[in-house]
Write an enzyme that holds these catalytic residues in place. Sequence first.
Site, PDB file in Angstrom:
ATOM      1  N   GLU A  17       0.842  -1.204   0.000  1.00 22.42           N
ATOM      2  CA  GLU A  17       0.000   0.000   0.000  1.00 22.42           C
ATOM      3  C   GLU A  17       0.871   1.245   0.000  1.00 22.42           C
ATOM      4  OE1 GLU A  17      -3.383   0.521   2.985  1.00 22.42           O
ATOM      5  OE2 GLU A  17      -2.041   2.138   3.620  1.00 22.42           O
ATOM      6  N   TYR A  49      -6.976   6.571   0.225  1.00 24.10           N
ATOM      7  CA  TYR A  49      -7.853   7.715  -0.031  1.00 24.10           C
ATOM      8  C   TYR A  49      -7.828   8.534   1.244  1.00 24.10           C
ATOM      9  CZ  TYR A  49     -11.875   9.692  -2.519  1.00 24.10           C
ATOM     10  OH  TYR A  49     -12.718  10.491  -3.241  1.00 24.10           O
ATOM     11  N   GLY A 108     -14.763   4.516   5.750  1.00 28.46           N
ATOM     12  CA  GLY A 108     -14.102   5.784   6.078  1.00 28.46           C
ATOM     13  C   GLY A 108     -14.424   6.180   7.508  1.00 28.46           C
ATOM     14  N   ASP A 109     -13.705   7.192   7.990  1.00 27.79           N
ATOM     15  CA  ASP A 109     -13.843   7.613   9.384  1.00 27.79           C
ATOM     16  C   ASP A 109     -14.440   9.000   9.478  1.00 27.79           C
ATOM     17  OD1 ASP A 109     -12.755   5.421  10.845  1.00 27.79           O
ATOM     18  OD2 ASP A 109     -10.820   5.936   9.941  1.00 27.79           O
ATOM     19  N   ALA A 124     -19.446   0.460   4.313  1.00 27.00           N
ATOM     20  CA  ALA A 124     -18.692  -0.060   3.172  1.00 27.00           C
ATOM     21  C   ALA A 124     -19.577  -0.940   2.290  1.00 27.00           C
ATOM     22  CB  ALA A 124     -17.480  -0.846   3.683  1.00 27.00           C
TER      23      ALA A 124
HETATM   24  C1  LIG Z   1      -6.892  -2.380   4.517  1.00 28.36           C
HETATM   25  C2  LIG Z   1      -7.479  -1.066   4.974  1.00 28.36           C
HETATM   26  C3  LIG Z   1      -7.334   0.074   4.179  1.00 28.36           C
HETATM   27  C4  LIG Z   1      -7.872   1.297   4.575  1.00 28.36           C
HETATM   28  N1  LIG Z   1      -7.712   2.388   3.766  1.00 28.36           N
HETATM   29  C5  LIG Z   1      -8.300   3.572   4.103  1.00 28.36           C
HETATM   30  C6  LIG Z   1      -8.207   4.707   3.236  1.00 28.36           C
HETATM   31  O1  LIG Z   1      -7.578   4.650   2.181  1.00 28.36           O
HETATM   32  N2  LIG Z   1      -8.837   5.855   3.610  1.00 28.36           N
HETATM   33  C7  LIG Z   1      -9.565   5.949   4.781  1.00 28.36           C
HETATM   34  O2  LIG Z   1     -10.120   7.021   5.063  1.00 28.36           O
HETATM   35  N3  LIG Z   1      -9.663   4.887   5.632  1.00 28.36           N
HETATM   36  C8  LIG Z   1      -9.049   3.705   5.315  1.00 28.36           C
HETATM   37  N4  LIG Z   1      -9.167   2.616   6.149  1.00 28.36           N
HETATM   38  C9  LIG Z   1      -9.853   2.795   7.435  1.00 28.36           C
HETATM   39  C10 LIG Z   1     -11.372   2.576   7.338  1.00 28.36           C
HETATM   40  O3  LIG Z   1     -11.969   3.562   6.526  1.00 28.36           O
HETATM   41  C11 LIG Z   1     -11.898   2.665   8.767  1.00 28.36           C
HETATM   42  O4  LIG Z   1     -11.499   1.544   9.506  1.00 28.36           O
HETATM   43  C12 LIG Z   1     -13.376   2.921   8.909  1.00 28.36           C
HETATM   44  O5  LIG Z   1     -13.628   3.299  10.261  1.00 28.36           O
HETATM   45  C13 LIG Z   1     -14.241   1.705   8.655  1.00 28.36           C
HETATM   46  O6  LIG Z   1     -14.113   1.253   7.405  1.00 28.36           O
HETATM   47  P1  LIG Z   1     -14.788  -0.147   6.983  1.00 28.36           P
HETATM   48  O7  LIG Z   1     -14.666  -0.206   5.525  1.00 28.36           O
HETATM   49  O8  LIG Z   1     -14.320  -1.258   7.820  1.00 28.36           O
HETATM   50  O9  LIG Z   1     -16.329   0.225   7.385  1.00 28.36           O
HETATM   51  P2  LIG Z   1     -17.634  -0.617   7.573  1.00 28.36           P
HETATM   52  O10 LIG Z   1     -17.545  -1.964   6.959  1.00 28.36           O
HETATM   53  O11 LIG Z   1     -18.743   0.271   7.135  1.00 28.36           O
HETATM   54  O12 LIG Z   1     -17.681  -0.835   9.166  1.00 28.36           O
HETATM   55  C14 LIG Z   1     -17.592   0.262  10.078  1.00 28.36           C
HETATM   56  C15 LIG Z   1     -18.395  -0.083  11.319  1.00 28.36           C
HETATM   57  O13 LIG Z   1     -19.789  -0.158  10.985  1.00 28.36           O
HETATM   58  C16 LIG Z   1     -20.322  -1.438  11.323  1.00 28.36           C
HETATM   59  N5  LIG Z   1     -21.291  -1.787  10.269  1.00 28.36           N
HETATM   60  C17 LIG Z   1     -21.013  -2.197   9.012  1.00 28.36           C
HETATM   61  N6  LIG Z   1     -22.165  -2.395   8.326  1.00 28.36           N
HETATM   62  C18 LIG Z   1     -23.188  -2.093   9.173  1.00 28.36           C
HETATM   63  C19 LIG Z   1     -24.599  -2.065   9.045  1.00 28.36           C
HETATM   64  N7  LIG Z   1     -25.211  -2.414   7.901  1.00 28.36           N
HETATM   65  N8  LIG Z   1     -25.364  -1.681  10.140  1.00 28.36           N
HETATM   66  C20 LIG Z   1     -24.742  -1.337  11.297  1.00 28.36           C
HETATM   67  N9  LIG Z   1     -23.385  -1.338  11.472  1.00 28.36           N
HETATM   68  C21 LIG Z   1     -22.633  -1.707  10.423  1.00 28.36           C
HETATM   69  C22 LIG Z   1     -19.140  -2.374  11.366  1.00 28.36           C
HETATM   70  O14 LIG Z   1     -19.382  -3.507  12.188  1.00 28.36           O
HETATM   71  C23 LIG Z   1     -18.068  -1.452  11.929  1.00 28.36           C
HETATM   72  O15 LIG Z   1     -18.180  -1.344  13.336  1.00 28.36           O
HETATM   73  C24 LIG Z   1      -8.596   1.394   5.802  1.00 28.36           C
HETATM   74  C25 LIG Z   1      -8.738   0.250   6.620  1.00 28.36           C
HETATM   75  C26 LIG Z   1      -8.189  -0.971   6.216  1.00 28.36           C
HETATM   76  C27 LIG Z   1      -8.332  -2.177   7.100  1.00 28.36           C
END
Ligand SMILES: Cc1cc2nc3c(=O)[nH]c(=O)nc-3n(C[C@H](O)[C@H](O)[C@H](O)COP(=O)(O)OP(=O)(O)OC[C@H]3O[C@@H](n4cnc5c(N)ncnc54)[C@H](O)[C@@H]3O)c2cc1C
Length: 285
Positions: A17, A49, A108-109, A124
């Site tokens: 990455e 991103y 995202g955060d 996501a």
């Molecule tokens: C390999 C990797 C690369 C990353 N790259 C980036 C990047 O480039 N830019 C960036 O800004 N961040 C990045 N992140 C961080 C990521 O954006 C954060 O961890 C963010 O807080 C959550 O992303 P996620 O895709 O896991 O979210 P999600 O899958 O949406 O999960 C977030 C939270 O919501 C909960 N959730 C999911 N779906 C539901 C639903 N339907 N109803 C209720 N709760 C739900 C999950 O259990 C979890 O607690 C990266 C993380 C990893 C592991």
Amino acid sequence: MTRIDALLAAGPTFSFEVFPPKTDDGRQQLDAALDELSVISPSFVSVTYGAGGSTRDLTRDLVIDIQSGTGIPTMAHLTCVAHTRSDLLALVGQYRDAGIENLLALGGDPPADGGDIDGELTHASDLVDLVAGVGGFCVAVAAQPEMHPRSPDRASDRKYLAAKLAAADFAITQFFFEVEPYLVMMDELAAAGVHKPVIPGIMPVANLGAVDRMAAMSGAAFPDHVRQRFEPVADDPDAVRALGIELATELSADLLAAGAPGLHVYALNRSATTLAIHANLGLGA
Ligand SMILES: Cc1cc2nc3c(=O)[nH]c(=O)nc-3n(C[C@H](O)[C@H](O)[C@H](O)COP(=O)(O)OP(=O)(O)OC[C@H]3O[C@@H](n4cnc5c(N)ncnc54)[C@H](O)[C@@H]3O)c2cc1C
């Protein structure tokens, strides 16, 4: 041009990455690192991103540049926060038109200052669905072996992880320092009927303070017994880096032996550490 799911089906991948640099010097450093890393023919590279979409154009332009300039399949990270549905559809369309075939769909955060930058999509999984609607992409999602810090409990974390991974092609994990949390997560996913590849994210320790900060943000434990191995060399940055490479190599070897489908190294726009891990694992042989 290559889909990463096809690469994974052919055997273990080795990838890394990078992030979009914000200065000319940073870009030169990244270009030099990519040149040096091209030598090992990485399976793919992914480009982060910026939080809240802060590197929207930088990420897009860099993804397209790397793939066209190096020929290495390049995956764009993309987040829901701070985007409308039409923003996301426009960006996904630009990637499709540029021949990018791999996207990492992320929630995202929220901003650290508590500011409001909500997007139209929340999770996501919503972005996985949006990209699937466009069609033609290999879609990855993020996995957190030690649970996402916002998850209220493990059962809910695993339920949503299993659901989004079932709809995607593969996952890449947050970093972690022991094999067990990864294997437990894989068992939990299998019990939920999900058998998609999950590539471990490998973060070689280069600086103890930085690892503490990242571990606090990501919910990944930096175990005491690992920290203790660094204590004798804590005042010697070169020795910390060398030990970081040694431990990342040990973890990577154990993960591959346990059946991990590949390794994704957090390269931080430099080549030396990633090249050392690759060489130590004998992957170039
Ligand atoms: C390999 C990797 C690369 C990353 N790259 C980036 C990047 O480039 N830019 C960036 O800004 N961040 C990045 N992140 C961080 C990521 O954006 C954060 O961890 C963010 O807080 C959550 O992303 P996620 O895709 O896991 O979210 P999600 O899958 O949406 O999960 C977030 C939270 O919501 C909960 N959730 C999911 N779906 C539901 C639903 N339907 N109803 C209720 N709760 C739900 C999950 O259990 C979890 O607690 C990266 C993380 C990893 C592991």
